[in-house]
Design an enzyme around this catalytic site. Structure first.
Site, PDB file in Angstrom:
ATOM      1  N   ASP A 108       0.876  -1.164   0.000  1.00 33.03           N
ATOM      2  CA  ASP A 108       0.000   0.000   0.000  1.00 33.03           C
ATOM      3  C   ASP A 108       0.917   1.218   0.000  1.00 33.03           C
ATOM      4  OD1 ASP A 108      -2.288   1.673   0.359  1.00 33.03           O
ATOM      5  OD2 ASP A 108      -1.897   1.704   2.502  1.00 33.03           O
TER       6      ASP A 108
ATOM      7  N   ASP B 129      -0.038   5.039   1.303  1.00 37.11           N
ATOM      8  CA  ASP B 129      -0.158   5.955   2.436  1.00 37.11           C
ATOM      9  C   ASP B 129      -0.107   5.221   3.765  1.00 37.11           C
ATOM     10  OD1 ASP B 129      -0.452   8.331   0.887  1.00 37.11           O
ATOM     11  OD2 ASP B 129      -2.471   7.670   0.383  1.00 37.11           O
TER      12      ASP B 129
ATOM     13  N   GLU C 264      -0.266  10.513   5.993  1.00 36.50           N
ATOM     14  CA  GLU C 264      -1.604  11.019   6.321  1.00 36.50           C
ATOM     15  C   GLU C 264      -1.554  12.304   7.154  1.00 36.50           C
ATOM     16  OE1 GLU C 264      -3.942  10.029   4.727  1.00 36.50           O
ATOM     17  OE2 GLU C 264      -3.835   7.879   4.342  1.00 36.50           O
TER      18      GLU C 264
ATOM     19  N   GLY D 126     -10.068   6.710  -0.594  1.00 37.60           N
ATOM     20  CA  GLY D 126      -9.867   7.643  -1.695  1.00 37.60           C
ATOM     21  C   GLY D 126     -10.061   9.090  -1.299  1.00 37.60           C
ATOM     22  N   GLY D 127      -9.102   9.955  -1.698  1.00 33.52           N
ATOM     23  CA  GLY D 127      -9.170  11.369  -1.342  1.00 33.52           C
ATOM     24  C   GLY D 127     -10.338  12.092  -1.962  1.00 33.52           C
ATOM     25  N   LYS D 128     -10.635  11.782  -3.215  1.00 33.37           N
ATOM     26  CA  LYS D 128     -11.774  12.423  -3.875  1.00 33.37           C
ATOM     27  C   LYS D 128     -13.067  12.064  -3.161  1.00 33.37           C
ATOM     28  CE  LYS D 128     -12.150  11.451  -8.260  1.00 33.37           C
ATOM     29  NZ  LYS D 128     -10.792  10.996  -8.524  1.00 33.37           N
ATOM     30  N   GLU D 129     -13.154  10.805  -2.747  1.00 32.11           N
ATOM     31  CA  GLU D 129     -14.347  10.352  -2.036  1.00 32.11           C
ATOM     32  C   GLU D 129     -14.462  11.021  -0.667  1.00 32.11           C
ATOM     33  OE1 GLU D 129     -13.473   7.610  -5.273  1.00 32.11           O
ATOM     34  OE2 GLU D 129     -12.240   8.524  -3.712  1.00 32.11           O
ATOM     35  N   ARG D 130     -13.332  11.266  -0.004  1.00 37.46           N
ATOM     36  CA  ARG D 130     -13.382  11.977   1.277  1.00 37.46           C
ATOM     37  C   ARG D 130     -13.893  13.394   1.083  1.00 37.46           C
ATOM     38  NH1 ARG D 130      -7.518   9.793   2.392  1.00 37.46           N
ATOM     39  NH2 ARG D 130      -8.113   7.618   2.645  1.00 37.46           N
TER      40      ARG D 130
ATOM     41  N   LYS E  38      -5.379  19.664  -4.533  1.00 35.26           N
ATOM     42  CA  LYS E  38      -4.844  18.965  -3.356  1.00 35.26           C
ATOM     43  C   LYS E  38      -3.703  18.041  -3.752  1.00 35.26           C
ATOM     44  CE  LYS E  38      -4.654  15.250  -0.579  1.00 35.26           C
ATOM     45  NZ  LYS E  38      -4.324  13.840  -0.902  1.00 35.26           N
TER      46      LYS E  38
ATOM     47  N   SER F  17      -2.773   1.193  -4.484  1.00 37.13           N
ATOM     48  CA  SER F  17      -3.263   2.253  -3.610  1.00 37.13           C
ATOM     49  C   SER F  17      -4.492   2.924  -4.219  1.00 37.13           C
ATOM     50  CB  SER F  17      -2.165   3.305  -3.401  1.00 37.13           C
ATOM     51  OG  SER F  17      -2.664   4.439  -2.732  1.00 37.13           O
TER      52      SER F  17
END
Length: 261
Positions: A8, A10, A17, A51-55, A88, A125
């Site tokens: 993985d 992160d 993080e 997922g960052g976009k999902e967050r 981001k 990832s």
């Protein structure tokens, strides 16, 4: 026998993080004038979302949309989230390039040992691919990074804890689940690896130390280094016997202990 070591990104390759993604999210929110700032506790809760976009998309409650003056239609909101995420990613990638996120102990060492032994190398990832490649190059060096198969971002329809990205990794590597070991740091990542049928070793971090790691081959606080303080083995349900630091022999023992019928 061909084997593979799949990381993985992160929390595994580097402590990304708290010191990378979180400040990059908050800087993005500030630049776009969004009425939100995540503290460490809130961000820890958001990490349950893959997922960052999902967050970022999880912010889009009716109240937030109204307060931020965002489009009411789904297409407009998706476009806004995509713009936030691009910015981001750029902020985060610049932080990695500046050396602000040191690799976790043992990553470069284990990678070199695996490469010398003929193991295939991969990263799987849910983070954006530019971010993953930046972290990987910083963690193992640009030359060794070229030996990795990199699978990242929106390359699969479902993100962790779904097994999709690990199933894709096996397909790309041309291997069966019994011929690979995954190194993860979170319950979601472990669940994805286990669902794909792959043995998983967990290296916890501050955000994930209290999560449920049932099903892991063994759990440690880091891979460790020979010239550093000994690692802590938090759980071991495998034939491996990690000592002061994790070795490739430990990972090979995990593979050898699996039923290969």
């Amino acid at each position: 026998m061909v084997t593979a070591l799949i990381f993985d990104c992160d929390g595994v390759l580097a402590d990304t993080e708290r010191y990378g993604h979180l400040p990059a999210f908050n800087q993005t929110f500030a630049e776009f004038g969004l009425p939100v700032r995540w503290d460490e506790q809130e961000y820890g809760r958001r990490l349950a979302i893959g997922g960052g976009k999902e967050r970022m998309a999880s912010l889009l409650t009716p109240e937030f949309v109204a307060a931020a003056g965002l489009p009411a239609d789904p297409a407009g909101q998706a476009e806004a989230v995509a713009a936030w995420h691009r910015r981001k990613t750029a902020i985060y990638t610049a932080m990695v390039a500046a050396g602000d996120l040191p690799p976790r102990p043992g990553i470069a060492r284990i990678t070199e040992q695996a490469h010398a032994a003929g193991w295939r190398l991969a990263v799987a990832s849910t983070s954006a691919e530019p971010s993953v490649r930046a972290v990987l190059e910083h963690a193992v060096g640009p030359d060794r990074a070229r030996d990795f198969t990199v699978l990242a971002g929106d390359i699969v329809p479902r993100k962790k804890p779904a097994p999709d990205i690990y199933l894709l990794a096996l397909d790309r590597l041309g291997l069966s689940a019994h011929d690979a070991v995954v190194i993860e740091d979170s319950h979601n990542g472990l669940a994805a690896a286990v669902a794909a049928g792959i043995a998983c070793v967990v290296t916890v971090n501050d955000y994930t130390a209290d999560e449920d790691f049932t099903g892991a081959a063994f759990v440690v606080d880091s891979l460790g280094e020979p010239d550093a303080a000994p690692i802590t083995v938090l759980a071991d349900h495998s034939p491996a016997t990690p000592g002061a630091y994790v070795t490739l022999d430990d990972l090979a023992a995990v593979l050898a202990g699996r039923d290969r019928r």
